[in-house]
Design an enzyme around this catalytic site. Structure first.
Site, PDB file in Angstrom:
ATOM      1  N   GLU A  97      25.620  20.128  65.440  1.00 60.68           N
ATOM      2  CA  GLU A  97      24.602  20.535  64.459  1.00 60.68           C
ATOM      3  C   GLU A  97      23.376  21.087  65.181  1.00 60.68           C
ATOM      4  O   GLU A  97      23.055  20.671  66.295  1.00 60.68           O
ATOM      5  CB  GLU A  97      24.241  19.311  63.600  1.00 60.68           C
ATOM      6  N   ASP A  98      22.714  22.051  64.541  1.00 60.41           N
ATOM      7  CA  ASP A  98      21.507  22.609  65.149  1.00 60.41           C
ATOM      8  C   ASP A  98      20.360  21.611  65.123  1.00 60.41           C
ATOM      9  O   ASP A  98      19.728  21.340  66.130  1.00 60.41           O
ATOM     10  CB  ASP A  98      21.103  23.925  64.443  1.00 60.41           C
ATOM     11  N   ASP A 101      17.133  16.720  60.366  1.00 59.04           N
ATOM     12  CA  ASP A 101      15.845  16.619  59.679  1.00 59.04           C
ATOM     13  C   ASP A 101      15.819  15.280  58.944  1.00 59.04           C
ATOM     14  O   ASP A 101      15.497  14.254  59.542  1.00 59.04           O
ATOM     15  CB  ASP A 101      15.751  17.842  58.742  1.00 59.04           C
ATOM     16  N   LYS A 129      14.040  15.837  64.344  1.00 59.01           N
ATOM     17  CA  LYS A 129      12.635  15.579  63.988  1.00 59.01           C
ATOM     18  C   LYS A 129      12.538  14.113  63.585  1.00 59.01           C
ATOM     19  O   LYS A 129      12.720  13.781  62.412  1.00 59.01           O
ATOM     20  CB  LYS A 129      12.217  16.442  62.802  1.00 59.01           C
ATOM     21  N   ASP A 157      16.933  29.165  61.204  1.00 65.01           N
ATOM     22  CA  ASP A 157      16.334  30.231  60.409  1.00 65.01           C
ATOM     23  C   ASP A 157      15.140  29.775  59.595  1.00 65.01           C
ATOM     24  O   ASP A 157      14.926  28.578  59.382  1.00 65.01           O
ATOM     25  CB  ASP A 157      17.377  30.782  59.426  1.00 65.01           C
TER      26      ASP A 157
END
Ligand code: IMP
Ligand code: MG
Length: 174
Positions: A97-98, A101, A129, A157
């Site tokens: 996963e990028d 969050d 994060k 993005d």
């Protein structure tokens, strides 16, 4: 709406070095067997491409796509858009996963995929994060913790723009 790319948080070189370290750790942990890297579309496509090229053990790749409702607000239910092509029973699966969050996307996918009886199921995320995490989510291979700012580049993005930047930068939307 105006989007301004601000300061670089993670340079190309910083990312490259960390991706190599993560690939080495994965190769050590999985010495002697094949892994299946599952990229979560769309954001993970660049990270996965770099990771697999550094990986010194046999691997295959597959992709899965999800979207989450109510991004930016706190609902965030996750919906499956495209499933894996192959069966994962008995395989060593690593979800790639990028960014983590709230943690909802990966929690959803981990539960869904663990029901399919993989031999092992781990998570590899480039960025997290920690201030935003809503769910306790173990990340087996983590690139970086960053502050609670919106970031773009290296696959990430803002309204589908800036995925192609070779570094990760903060943006400001006004
Ligand atoms: P989660 O389910 O709340 O952990 O959200 C993860 C997803 O939110 C990621 O796969 C990204 O698509 C998106 N996301 C969260 N933060 C950012 C960001 O700073 N930049 C770009 N996408 C983000
Ligand atoms: Mg994503």
């Amino acid at each position: 709406m105006n989007v301004h790319v601000r300061e670089t948080l993670l340079s190309e070189e910083t990312i490259r070095n960390r991706v190599r370290e993560l690939a080495d750790r994965i190769a050590n942990d999985h010495a002697g067997h094949e892994v299946l890297l599952v990229g979560i579309l769309r954001g993970a496509f660049i990270f996965l491409a770099d990771l697999v090229r550094q990986l010194r053990i046999p691997s295959k790749i597959d992709f899965i796509a999800v979207s989450s409702y109510g991004k930016g607000i706190e609902s965030g239910a996750v919906r499956l858009i495209m499933d894996l092509r192959d069966d994962i029973a008995g395989r060593h699966v690593i979800l790639v996963e990028d960014i983590v969050d709230s943690g909802r996307t990966l929690t959803y996918l981990r539960e869904m995929l663990s029901a399919r009886h993989p031999a092992s199921l781990q998570i590899c995320a480039l960025v997290r994060k920690p201030e935003r995490l809503k769910i306790d989510l173990p990340v087996d291979y983590l690139g970086f913790d960053i502050p609670d700012v919106w970031v773009v580049g290296y696959g990430l993005d803002c309204m589908d723009q800036y995925r192609g930047l070779p570094y990760i930068a903060a943006v400001e939307v006004s």
